[in-house]
Design a protein around this motif. Sequence first.
Motif, PDB file in Angstrom:
ATOM      1  N   ARG A 174       0.835  -1.206   0.000  1.00 59.11           N
ATOM      2  CA  ARG A 174       0.000   0.000   0.000  1.00 59.11           C
ATOM      3  C   ARG A 174       0.867   1.252   0.000  1.00 59.11           C
ATOM      4  N   GLN A 175       1.962   1.213   0.751  1.00 58.88           N
ATOM      5  CA  GLN A 175       2.822   2.392   0.837  1.00 58.88           C
ATOM      6  C   GLN A 175       3.545   2.673  -0.478  1.00 58.88           C
ATOM      7  N   THR A 176       3.778   1.625  -1.269  1.00 56.83           N
ATOM      8  CA  THR A 176       4.537   1.806  -2.518  1.00 56.83           C
ATOM      9  C   THR A 176       3.636   1.871  -3.752  1.00 56.83           C
ATOM     10  N   ALA A 177       2.326   1.961  -3.525  1.00 66.51           N
ATOM     11  CA  ALA A 177       1.399   2.003  -4.669  1.00 66.51           C
ATOM     12  C   ALA A 177       1.770   3.154  -5.595  1.00 66.51           C
ATOM     13  N   GLY A 178       1.932   2.865  -6.874  1.00 66.67           N
ATOM     14  CA  GLY A 178       2.265   3.887  -7.857  1.00 66.67           C
ATOM     15  C   GLY A 178       3.754   4.108  -8.035  1.00 66.67           C
ATOM     16  N   GLN A 179       4.593   3.570  -7.130  1.00 62.52           N
ATOM     17  CA  GLN A 179       6.040   3.741  -7.280  1.00 62.52           C
ATOM     18  C   GLN A 179       6.590   2.705  -8.263  1.00 62.52           C
ATOM     19  N   LYS A 180       7.632   3.086  -8.969  1.00 63.78           N
ATOM     20  CA  LYS A 180       8.236   2.200  -9.951  1.00 63.78           C
ATOM     21  C   LYS A 180       9.356   1.391  -9.321  1.00 63.78           C
ATOM     22  N   THR A 181       9.523   0.174  -9.808  1.00 58.33           N
ATOM     23  CA  THR A 181      10.652  -0.636  -9.384  1.00 58.33           C
ATOM     24  C   THR A 181      11.892  -0.194 -10.143  1.00 58.33           C
ATOM     25  N   ALA A 182      13.045  -0.549  -9.602  1.00 57.19           N
ATOM     26  CA  ALA A 182      14.314  -0.153 -10.218  1.00 57.19           C
ATOM     27  C   ALA A 182      15.094  -1.387 -10.637  1.00 57.19           C
ATOM     28  N   ALA A 183      15.515  -1.407 -11.899  1.00 58.48           N
ATOM     29  CA  ALA A 183      16.363  -2.477 -12.400  1.00 58.48           C
ATOM     30  C   ALA A 183      17.756  -2.308 -11.766  1.00 58.48           C
ATOM     31  N   PRO A 184      18.556  -3.364 -11.672  1.00 52.40           N
ATOM     32  CA  PRO A 184      18.300  -4.701 -12.224  1.00 52.40           C
ATOM     33  C   PRO A 184      17.524  -5.629 -11.270  1.00 52.40           C
ATOM     34  N   LEU A 185      17.390  -5.287  -9.968  1.00 51.37           N
ATOM     35  CA  LEU A 185      16.750  -6.214  -9.044  1.00 51.37           C
ATOM     36  C   LEU A 185      15.233  -6.245  -9.191  1.00 51.37           C
ATOM     37  N   GLY A 186      14.671  -5.172  -9.742  1.00 51.09           N
ATOM     38  CA  GLY A 186      13.227  -5.144  -9.935  1.00 51.09           C
ATOM     39  C   GLY A 186      12.444  -4.975  -8.654  1.00 51.09           C
ATOM     40  N   ILE A 187      13.009  -4.235  -7.692  1.00 53.06           N
ATOM     41  CA  ILE A 187      12.308  -3.952  -6.442  1.00 53.06           C
ATOM     42  C   ILE A 187      12.184  -2.445  -6.284  1.00 53.06           C
ATOM     43  N   VAL A 188      11.292  -2.020  -5.378  1.00 55.74           N
ATOM     44  CA  VAL A 188      11.090  -0.596  -5.135  1.00 55.74           C
ATOM     45  C   VAL A 188      12.322  -0.029  -4.437  1.00 55.74           C
ATOM     46  N   PRO A 189      12.890   1.085  -4.929  1.00 57.04           N
ATOM     47  CA  PRO A 189      14.053   1.673  -4.262  1.00 57.04           C
ATOM     48  C   PRO A 189      13.720   2.082  -2.829  1.00 57.04           C
ATOM     49  N   GLY A 190      14.711   1.987  -1.970  1.00 54.33           N
ATOM     50  CA  GLY A 190      14.522   2.430  -0.591  1.00 54.33           C
ATOM     51  C   GLY A 190      15.206   1.524   0.406  1.00 54.33           C
ATOM     52  N   TYR A 191      14.623   1.446   1.603  1.00 48.79           N
ATOM     53  CA  TYR A 191      15.242   0.747   2.737  1.00 48.79           C
ATOM     54  C   TYR A 191      14.487  -0.545   3.036  1.00 48.79           C
ATOM     55  N   TYR A 192      15.239  -1.577   3.423  1.00 52.08           N
ATOM     56  CA  TYR A 192      14.654  -2.888   3.696  1.00 52.08           C
ATOM     57  C   TYR A 192      15.132  -3.376   5.071  1.00 52.08           C
ATOM     58  N   VAL A 193      14.164  -3.680   5.924  1.00 51.37           N
ATOM     59  CA  VAL A 193      14.477  -4.177   7.268  1.00 51.37           C
ATOM     60  C   VAL A 193      13.897  -5.588   7.411  1.00 51.37           C
ATOM     61  N   THR A 194      14.432  -6.348   8.344  1.00 52.61           N
ATOM     62  CA  THR A 194      13.904  -7.678   8.628  1.00 52.61           C
ATOM     63  C   THR A 194      12.446  -7.571   9.056  1.00 52.61           C
ATOM     64  N   GLU A 195      11.625  -8.495   8.582  1.00 49.30           N
ATOM     65  CA  GLU A 195      10.187  -8.412   8.830  1.00 49.30           C
ATOM     66  C   GLU A 195       9.836  -8.461  10.308  1.00 49.30           C
ATOM     67  N   SER A 196      10.715  -8.989  11.138  1.00 46.44           N
ATOM     68  CA  SER A 196      10.444  -9.033  12.575  1.00 46.44           C
ATOM     69  C   SER A 196      10.686  -7.693  13.251  1.00 46.44           C
ATOM     70  N   GLU A 197      11.200  -6.724  12.504  1.00 50.45           N
ATOM     71  CA  GLU A 197      11.564  -5.429  13.085  1.00 50.45           C
ATOM     72  C   GLU A 197      10.624  -4.334  12.586  1.00 50.45           C
ATOM     73  N   SER A 198      10.536  -3.271  13.360  1.00 47.49           N
ATOM     74  CA  SER A 198       9.795  -2.108  12.898  1.00 47.49           C
ATOM     75  C   SER A 198      10.738  -1.204  12.114  1.00 47.49           C
ATOM     76  N   CYS A 199      10.173  -0.380  11.244  1.00 48.37           N
ATOM     77  CA  CYS A 199      11.001   0.538  10.452  1.00 48.37           C
ATOM     78  C   CYS A 199      11.751   1.520  11.356  1.00 48.37           C
ATOM     79  N   ALA A 200      11.088   1.942  12.430  1.00 53.05           N
ATOM     80  CA  ALA A 200      11.674   2.956  13.312  1.00 53.05           C
ATOM     81  C   ALA A 200      12.727   2.387  14.237  1.00 53.05           C
ATOM     82  N   ALA A 201      12.756   1.061  14.413  1.00 53.45           N
ATOM     83  CA  ALA A 201      13.720   0.451  15.330  1.00 53.45           C
ATOM     84  C   ALA A 201      14.306  -0.800  14.694  1.00 53.45           C
ATOM     85  N   PRO A 202      15.047  -0.651  13.597  1.00 55.27           N
ATOM     86  CA  PRO A 202      15.630  -1.830  12.941  1.00 55.27           C
ATOM     87  C   PRO A 202      16.752  -2.414  13.783  1.00 55.27           C
TER      88      PRO A 202
END
Length: 460
Positions: A348-376
């Motif tokens: 939902r947060q990335t709706a409308g954003q384009k992915t970036a080659a070559p990985l084909g994922i949305v640019p930005g920050y990635y944290v472990t799913e067990s963590e919150s964005c504010a406290a990685p």
Amino acid sequence: MIDKTSPVARRRPTGAAWLAIAALLGSAMPATAPAAPIASAKTWPREVQDVLTELKQDCRAEGGKFVVDRGAFATETEVTNDGKPDWVIAYAATRCTTSGYSAWCGTAGCITAILGSTPAGLREIYNDNLRDWKVVPVGARRKGLETSVHGTACGGFGAEVCMQTLAWNGKKWDMVKQYRWTDADYAASQKAGGAPEAPPPVHAARWQFAGSGAGAIAATTDHPDFVALGLRCQPGGGVYMTMVPKPGLALPPAGQPLFVDFKGSANGDFSAVQPLVQEPGKSDLSGPLDPGVEQLLIGADSGLELLASRDGGDEWRDLDYLSLAGSTAAVRALRQQCAGVAGSVASRQTAGQKTAAPLGIVPGYYVTESESCAAPGFETIYYDGRRLGLMRGGAPGSEDENVVGPLGAAERSGKSFLLADWGIEAAILSPTRIQLTIQDTEAPRRWCPADQIPANRRVR
């Protein structure tokens, strides 16, 4: 990746989690009733506190946690017959986690000290192993100390009982009476013993899983020290642990963390500390789930030893054993639900954003799913199509500094990319989820908005 941080929660999940537990168990459970902290024990004299402080310092020097039962450590009495308080110190009421339970005790009993009153204050007038003691009359308006000691003191075997009655004469202890127990004494003791002590409570409840999505929960109940202990997904990412304590559990001041140490032994002694914060007027305590605690909950142990500290780790208290029956299945089922929640939020947060080659994922920050964005945890991954970043938040020049550089060649293999310049393989799970293999395959990561990432982890 190893999570080197475990931030204390600054907000907590709502009581809805515990309504889910109540539905799971078919019983009502108060989610907001306040639990009053236990009142502190009577203030000890400085000399008594000094003994405890020295033991604590010795334990810290060994790198251990100092565990103490304050209620059993110091007993006020009167054995010097001057009308002033004396104090009996039970060393066995303390232990250091590096020394185990037997540091102060043996076949002769446990180390016991007496601080007797003198014109100059309390000083040690007795220090030896005792199996038991009590204050008894030894004459007109005089008191003495009746002790149970090693059987060899009476010329017998160690397992036998030798009774000694001592009286303080102002300078030393006089032996008033000594005798070796006979069969009649043993029989009288058994008769006077009354009903046998009830066995200590044992936690045996199974962990259970219930709900779906943001309402999913994994929990166990009926522990001697708390009503329930549960895990739930957070909509903003990560998993929270919540504990509903029983009145006997000593709690810290509102807003300060209760530290709970979880220790397993299946793969060698391993422990992890979980901070939990209680808010004013609430009974439950919550905090982001520590990764080490999670590994223990889904590990090979059948149960875990628990300690708790209400003063930031200065002193610890033994809690009862925690059963892990069913915990692995319950926690893994919760993880699947949390991954779906985190993925939906990221989508939902990335709706409308384009992915970036070559990985084909949305640019930005990635944290472990067990963590919150504010406290990685230890490391946040940054990607913008041209660069990769290992964002650790440390000062420049430190081993935990942020490292950002060219992505380099990305060799595709199925749904994964080998990033040779970084020694990383990245599996693409969706446009907002990845899973990295560096030395080991780590947990999946999800995308986070830049404004939710701590400032010291953002690319400048």
